[in-house]
Design an enzyme around this catalytic site. Structure first.
Site, PDB file in Angstrom:
ATOM      1  N   ASN A 152      27.702   3.008  38.575  1.00 37.51           N
ATOM      2  CA  ASN A 152      28.028   1.620  38.914  1.00 37.51           C
ATOM      3  C   ASN A 152      27.812   0.652  37.759  1.00 37.51           C
ATOM      4  O   ASN A 152      28.444  -0.405  37.699  1.00 37.51           O
ATOM      5  CB  ASN A 152      27.211   1.170  40.126  1.00 37.51           C
ATOM      6  CG  ASN A 152      25.728   1.424  39.945  1.00 37.51           C
ATOM      7  OD1 ASN A 152      25.299   2.579  39.870  1.00 37.51           O
ATOM      8  ND2 ASN A 152      24.926   0.373  39.895  1.00 37.51           N
ATOM      9  N   GLN A 180      31.853   4.034  43.760  1.00 39.36           N
ATOM     10  CA  GLN A 180      32.565   3.388  42.656  1.00 39.36           C
ATOM     11  C   GLN A 180      33.882   4.073  42.314  1.00 39.36           C
ATOM     12  O   GLN A 180      34.727   3.487  41.636  1.00 39.36           O
ATOM     13  CB  GLN A 180      31.676   3.362  41.402  1.00 39.36           C
ATOM     14  CG  GLN A 180      30.506   2.415  41.483  1.00 39.36           C
ATOM     15  CD  GLN A 180      30.926   0.958  41.497  1.00 39.36           C
ATOM     16  OE1 GLN A 180      32.024   0.590  41.085  1.00 39.36           O
ATOM     17  NE2 GLN A 180      30.047   0.093  41.990  1.00 39.36           N
ATOM     18  N   CYS A 326      17.477  -7.829  36.704  1.00 35.79           N
ATOM     19  CA  CYS A 326      16.553  -8.960  36.547  1.00 35.79           C
ATOM     20  C   CYS A 326      15.472  -8.859  37.619  1.00 35.79           C
ATOM     21  O   CYS A 326      15.777  -8.766  38.799  1.00 35.79           O
ATOM     22  CB  CYS A 326      17.295 -10.285  36.693  1.00 35.79           C
ATOM     23  SG  CYS A 326      18.485 -10.584  35.374  1.00 35.79           S
TER      24      CYS A 326
END
Length: 393
Positions: A152, A180, A326
């Protein structure tokens, strides 16, 4: 907005929305009831099942509709874990799987399963020798394997035929996360003899919140969700008729002229990469350049923080994703990038761009210019200097 995040999700096609509308506005019937409207809903579900089955080369009775790709994957893995047992069971997977695989596998490990997370080479492809050794070890006490079809983050396509063959040689059941891949490249379950395959509608221009699990005919399987016995008692719960119909229509459209659409998307991706290499110094195209999805490019920009680039690109209305996760406001290298041997600096400078057939060459040119401008601005602000062009091969 120039939307270049097709790995995250794809916009629904107008034909898909049109197919769904009657089931959201005109026919509210539960497909498990006995009156006329309910029978019409059941007929629509079974038609969609045929469409999805055709997309992956399966039989309709091998398709189980679910609430999405993550649910499909959890259904397969949790059943396989129950089947092999935790006392001697061994799970063989890769270090680059999606969290829909990694998180369940972590829970298996916590309760006593042995887990092998096989590595990848610098291009992001599975190390088959390591995978073979892990499968041979799993053969003794029983186990199963799960290898994604395409990554991905990088779009790198895995050597799935080889991996499936190795698992077969060692008597292991085989699951693949093809979320995907389905609708973007040819996926035919008969050619690889996989036992379980996960797919999700919104990755190929269908609706969110609906997916499917391929369960090979003859494979033992017990449901993770029990209740009213829907989906032939493989996934209970009243079916999402509109979503399933939309997924079926998206599957039908994905099959149409797939080769031509693949070539068109490749031309967009390649033009984007070429323009950036011409316009920006210090660009790295990451991952295997041969075995990758048509619309995915994963790039690193020397002396640039991806977080800053995302802010600048968002201001310019270009949508893409960071190449690293993140967490708590601080960018950290993702497990995929670590497995490929990225340095922290390279990982923190990475972005993923995902193209679809809905994009245009005009968007490619505008987006490349925006990226070049953002990189220049960020380097100027950070006081960095440009470096040489580096392209992985």
């Amino acid at each position: 907005m120039i939307y270049l995040d097709a790995n995250a999700t794809t916009p629904m096609l107008p034909e898909v929305v049109e197919a769904m509308m009657p089931w959201m506005t005109e026919n509210p019937c539960n497909p498990n009831a006995s009156y006329r409207g309910a029978k019409e809903a059941r007929k629509a579900i079974e038609a969609a099942r045929e469409q999805v089955a055709a997309l992956v080369g399966a039989s309709p009775d091998e398709i189980v509709f679910t609430g999405g790709g993550t649910e499909s994957t959890n259904m397969a893995l949790k059943w396989l874990a129950r089947l092999v047992g935790r006392k001697t069971g061994r799970v063989v997977t890769t270090a680059i799987e999606h969290s829909a695989v990694l998180k369940p596998v972590e829970t298996f490990e916590q309760v006593g399963y042995a887990v092998d997370r096989c590595g990848v080479d610098a291009g992001g492809r599975l190390e088959l020798d390591e995978f073979r050794k892990a499968c041979e070890a799993a053969k003794e006490g029983g186990g199963f394997a799960s290898v994604m079809w395409a990554n991905n983050e990088t779009g790198v396509i895995q050597p799935l035929a080889e991996a499936c063959g190795i698992a077969r040689e060692n008597g292991l059941a085989f699951h693949t996360d093809a979320i995907q891949a389905v609708g973007k490249i040819p996926v035919k379950v008969r050619e690889l003899a996989v036992d379980f395959l996960s797919l999700s509608a919104h990755k190929f221009h269908g609706p969110k919140g609906v997916g499917a699990l391929f369960v090979r005919s003859g494979c033992r399987f017990e449901p993770m969700v029990r209740g009213g016995g829907q989906e032939k008692d493989r996934r209970s719960g009243t079916e999402n008729v509109a979503g399933i119909v939309g997924m079926g229509k998206a599957a039908e459209l994905a099959m149409r002229d797939l080769d031509l659409r693949m070539k068109a998307v490749v031309s967009l991706r390649d033009a984007f990469e070429s323009k950036l290499v011409e316009m920006v110094q210090g660009v790295t195209v990451n991952g295997d350049l041969i075995h990758r999805l048509p619309g995915t490019t994963h790039l690193s920009f020397d002396r640039c923080e991806a977080a800053g680039l995302l802010i600048l690109l968002d201001d310019m209305e270009v949508a893409c994703s960071a190449g690293s996760a993140c967490m708590t406001g601080k960018q950290q290298p993702s497990h995929v990038q670590k497995a490929m041997g990225f340095s922290d600096a390279k990982a923190k400078s990475s972005l993923r761009f995902g193209f679809s057939a809905l994009n245009t060459m005009d968007e490619v040119e505008k987006a490349a210019a925006c990226v070049a401008k953002s990189v220049e601005k960020l380097r100027r602000v950070q006081g960095g200097s440009t470096g040489p062009v580096v392209v992985y091969s």
